[in-house]
Design an enzyme around this catalytic site. Structure first.
Site, PDB file in Angstrom:
ATOM      1  N   LYS A   1      43.071  -2.978 -14.524  1.00 11.19           N
ATOM      2  CA  LYS A   1      42.789  -4.211 -14.973  1.00 11.19           C
ATOM      3  C   LYS A   1      41.524  -4.951 -14.350  1.00 11.19           C
ATOM      4  O   LYS A   1      41.031  -5.434 -14.828  1.00 11.19           O
ATOM      5  CB  LYS A   1      44.039  -4.972 -14.405  1.00 11.19           C
ATOM      6  CG  LYS A   1      45.712  -4.976 -15.313  1.00 11.19           C
ATOM      7  CD  LYS A   1      46.867  -6.189 -14.656  1.00 11.19           C
ATOM      8  CE  LYS A   1      48.508  -5.736 -15.624  1.00 11.19           C
ATOM      9  NZ  LYS A   1      48.515  -7.141 -14.817  1.00 11.19           N
TER      10      LYS A   1
ATOM     11  N   ASP B   1      48.513 -12.098 -18.269  1.00  4.73           N
ATOM     12  CA  ASP B   1      49.606 -12.346 -16.671  1.00  4.73           C
ATOM     13  C   ASP B   1      49.026 -13.949 -16.814  1.00  4.73           C
ATOM     14  O   ASP B   1      50.018 -15.052 -16.669  1.00  4.73           O
ATOM     15  CB  ASP B   1      48.855 -11.567 -16.158  1.00  4.73           C
ATOM     16  CG  ASP B   1      49.010 -10.369 -16.047  1.00  4.73           C
ATOM     17  OD1 ASP B   1      50.364 -10.150 -16.798  1.00  4.73           O
ATOM     18  OD2 ASP B   1      48.994  -9.505 -15.565  1.00  4.73           O
TER      19      ASP B   1
ATOM     20  N   ALA C   1      47.075 -12.458  -2.821  1.00  2.00           N
ATOM     21  CA  ALA C   1      45.984 -12.850  -3.028  1.00  2.00           C
ATOM     22  C   ALA C   1      45.812 -11.928  -4.041  1.00  2.00           C
ATOM     23  O   ALA C   1      44.353 -11.737  -3.698  1.00  2.00           O
ATOM     24  CB  ALA C   1      45.256 -13.643  -1.979  1.00  2.00           C
ATOM     25  N   GLY C   2      45.912 -10.395  -4.056  1.00  2.00           N
ATOM     26  CA  GLY C   2      45.916  -9.991  -4.965  1.00  2.00           C
ATOM     27  C   GLY C   2      45.900 -10.169  -6.691  1.00  2.00           C
ATOM     28  O   GLY C   2      45.501 -11.452  -7.164  1.00  2.00           O
TER      29      GLY C   2
ATOM     30  N   GLY D   1      60.275 -13.304 -12.030  1.00  2.00           N
ATOM     31  CA  GLY D   1      58.922 -12.595 -12.973  1.00  2.00           C
ATOM     32  C   GLY D   1      59.027 -12.322 -14.656  1.00  2.00           C
ATOM     33  O   GLY D   1      58.732 -11.548 -15.100  1.00  2.00           O
TER      34      GLY D   1
END
Ligand code: NAP
Length: 303
Positions: free
Chosen positions: A72, A108, A134-135, A262
């Site tokens: 990504k 996303d 924080a990814g 999710g």
């Protein structure tokens, strides 16, 4: 596959590995339902082959592709243009090929925003939100919240520097105020930073868990969190979708919060990609059923 013709528009997904992806089932169900002469194919692309694969989108005249782990970030440097959300988050999960011009998008984040509205009834402009992690997923969510009018984003990450980097990005490029919250372990009542967590959770209405803790291969792992500071005014979204109810979600629910997994974000990132490629309204319920079927099988298999 009998329906493939010389005129079929082809799109797909680049990932490594890619065999686990639910996207072929979701998109092909949608094409079938609408009678569109389109097909969605998984492509296993090794990291060293990514530039050639992106060039092949043009060479083979693919309509577009989704891009998943681990590509990504790298792919953002390989397309011709970036949408504002992709540029800010530094990540692309959808490429659209318009006459040989490749535009990278990040659906996303917008998928997350859609599911907040659909599942939790929360719509922008958003109030303060706390993000754990924080990814890549955290960046997409933080950028989407900021671009959708969130007044404040608080980021807690195991590695403090990454939280600070994400906050810098938000502060520099959006009107949202971002700050990092110290997260060295369990923010228990005795900890020096407990008051900071109490203050943060007193302000936010939304908590987003973006670490992989609690996913099937790490089942039972729970992010350190002061659950006693939650109440029925909090909405908690755990980006993990397998299992359907993580240990973290159970603890949050027991503390009074409304919890969601999710799966909604996964569905809606696909819905937005579908619409970017085809220009046609996606049959959301058809895609939801296809995704749910895949999730049921995966959860039964325990993988
Ligand atoms: P990533 O870029 O590798 O980031 C992982 C994050 O989790 C980092 O902030 C990392 O902290 C933190 N982390 C990992 N293990 C930890 C631990 N033991 N304790 C504390 N923090 C820990 O991964 P990603 O791409 O963001 O994906 C994260 C999760 O989101 C995965 O479960 C993925 O499946 C899910 N996801 C879901 C969707 C959806 O549509 N529902 C979309 C994208 C991702 P450090 O910085 O300290 O390493």
């Amino acid at each position: 596959m009998g329906r493939i013709s010389g005129k079929t528009s082809v799109c797909g997904i680049f990932g490594y590995p890619v065999g686990h992806s639910f996207s072929p089932a979701m998109h092909n169900a949608a094409f079938d339902h609408l009678g569109l002469d389109w097909a969605y194919v998984p492509f296993e692309v090794r990291p060293q082959e990514l530039p050639a694969a992106v060039a092949a989108v043009k060479a083979l005249n693919l309509a577009g592709v989704n891009v998943t782990v681990p590509h990504k970030q790298v792919v953002a440097g390989l397309v011709d243009r970036l949408s504002p959300d992709a540029r800010l988050s530094g990540a692309v999960n959808t490429i659209v090929n318009s006459g040989g011009i490749l535009t990278g998008h990040n659906t996303d984040g917008e998928g997350f925003i859609s599911t907040l509205g659909e599942e939790a009834g929360m719509r922008g402009p958003f109030g303060p939100a706390l993000i754990l992690g924080a990814g890549g997923a955290a960046r997409a969510v933080a950028v989407a919240l900021a671009l959708n009018g969130a007044a404040e984003v608080i980021v807690a990450n195991r590695t403090g520097e990454r939280a600070a980097e994400l906050c810098d990005l938000i502060n520099k490029h959006t009107g949202c105020a971002a700050s990092a919250l110290n997260w060295p372990g369990l923010p228990g009542r005795g900890a020096a930073h407990y008051r900071d967590w109490a203050s943060a959770l007193g302000r936010v209405g939304l908590v987003v868990q973006t670490t992989p803790m609690g996913m099937h291969s790490r089942d039972g792992e729970i992010p350190p969190f002061p659950f006693e500071l939650l109440n029925d005014g909090h909405v908690v979204v755990d980006l993990v979708y397998n299992p359907a109810l993580t240990a973290f979600m159970k603890r949050c629910r027991a503390a009074g919060a409304r919890v969601f997994n999710g799966a909604g974000m996964l569905l809606h990132q696909g819905v937005i990609a579908f619409e970017l490629w085809t220009g046609v309204s996606a049959p959301v319920e058809i895609m939801r059923v296809a995704l749910q079927r895949c999730l049921d099988v995966r959860r039964q298999e325990g993988v």
